[in-house]
Write an enzyme that holds these catalytic residues in place. Sequence first.
Site, PDB file in Angstrom:
ATOM      1  N   SER A 187      36.618  46.494  43.328  1.00  0.00           N
ATOM      2  CA  SER A 187      37.555  46.749  42.501  1.00  0.00           C
ATOM      3  C   SER A 187      37.468  47.469  41.922  1.00  0.00           C
ATOM      4  O   SER A 187      36.594  47.508  41.067  1.00  0.00           O
ATOM      5  CB  SER A 187      38.331  45.429  42.224  1.00  0.00           C
ATOM      6  OG  SER A 187      38.905  45.659  41.382  1.00  0.00           O
ATOM      7  N   TYR A 200      35.855  36.936  39.244  1.00  0.00           N
ATOM      8  CA  TYR A 200      36.341  37.938  39.977  1.00  0.00           C
ATOM      9  C   TYR A 200      36.023  39.117  39.627  1.00  0.00           C
ATOM     10  O   TYR A 200      34.618  40.098  40.835  1.00  0.00           O
ATOM     11  CB  TYR A 200      37.660  37.531  39.786  1.00  0.00           C
ATOM     12  CG  TYR A 200      38.285  38.938  40.702  1.00  0.00           C
ATOM     13  CD1 TYR A 200      37.688  38.911  42.189  1.00  0.00           C
ATOM     14  CD2 TYR A 200      38.257  40.110  40.447  1.00  0.00           C
ATOM     15  CE1 TYR A 200      38.838  39.497  43.720  1.00  0.00           C
ATOM     16  CE2 TYR A 200      39.361  41.201  41.103  1.00  0.00           C
ATOM     17  CZ  TYR A 200      38.529  40.699  42.823  1.00  0.00           C
ATOM     18  OH  TYR A 200      39.746  41.673  43.677  1.00  0.00           O
TER      19      TYR A 200
END
Length: 294
Positions: A187, A200
């Site tokens: 990401s 995350y």
Amino acid sequence: MANEQTDPTTKHHDEGFPGQEQDQPATTGPMTPQPDHGEDSYVGHGLLEGRRALITGGDSGIGRAVAIAFAREGADVAIAHMPEEEQDAASTVSLVEAAGRRAVAFAGDVRDEAFATSIVEDTVAQLGGLDVVVLNAAYQKDRESLASLPTEEFDRVFRTNLYGLIWSARAAVPHLEAGASIIVTSSVQAFNPSPGLIDYAMTKAAQVAFVKALAGELGEKGIRVNAVAPGPVWTPLIPGTGWDEERLATFGQDAPLGRAGQPAELAGAYVYLASEAATYVSGAVLPVTGGKPL
């Protein structure tokens, strides 16, 4: 006839999104608007003919888009999904089969070592081998602060995004031959972490280290390991994150292209990394971020 050139700022939904929230694991059905996984647009060119692929989190979002693209490029596809995502998984299986390829689905939780391992063995048994592993399953939740972050919540994030990834990769490596490929969904958060996604983002940064280290280990065997780093993409993970109406109304609007991405726009990156076009690409992180820099 030449392909029509389109404006990337307006090719897909270019506004914010209406307020909506789901419990995790979130699913495609309640989403407004519906994501575009390439169901009507992806055209294959035989780039993965005869390959056998396993995609974790392959029921919806980026995983579904990759499954569709892989199948239309000639690959048989196995997907792993949560039991609550059965309906989404069935839709993905139907789309793979509609492309004329074999499809199998395994229901379970990659936080369970036995499941994260068995999906590899079951893929090899049912598809006759394994050539591409896409480690895509993920969990995220909006955090008010580090001080209020529950242990059971960051444990869920770490076990989904890291433990499951390691278990599946570890089980897969003995089955992979020269020319095989492992692709991780990292990401932009790995490089530009948001405070509200602290746990995350930590796992996504760790995935980058995993990719670079494993590429170093497996290079001599002819096995490539890479990552795709998505930016803001409209998948079930987003309404399942817990953001309020104001946050969804601006989701993706800060990207240089001015909008969130659609899962269909990620598929080509995975096809490239799995294909013969990328035989000298390993240890790389390919950004698909709408212009957000890594």
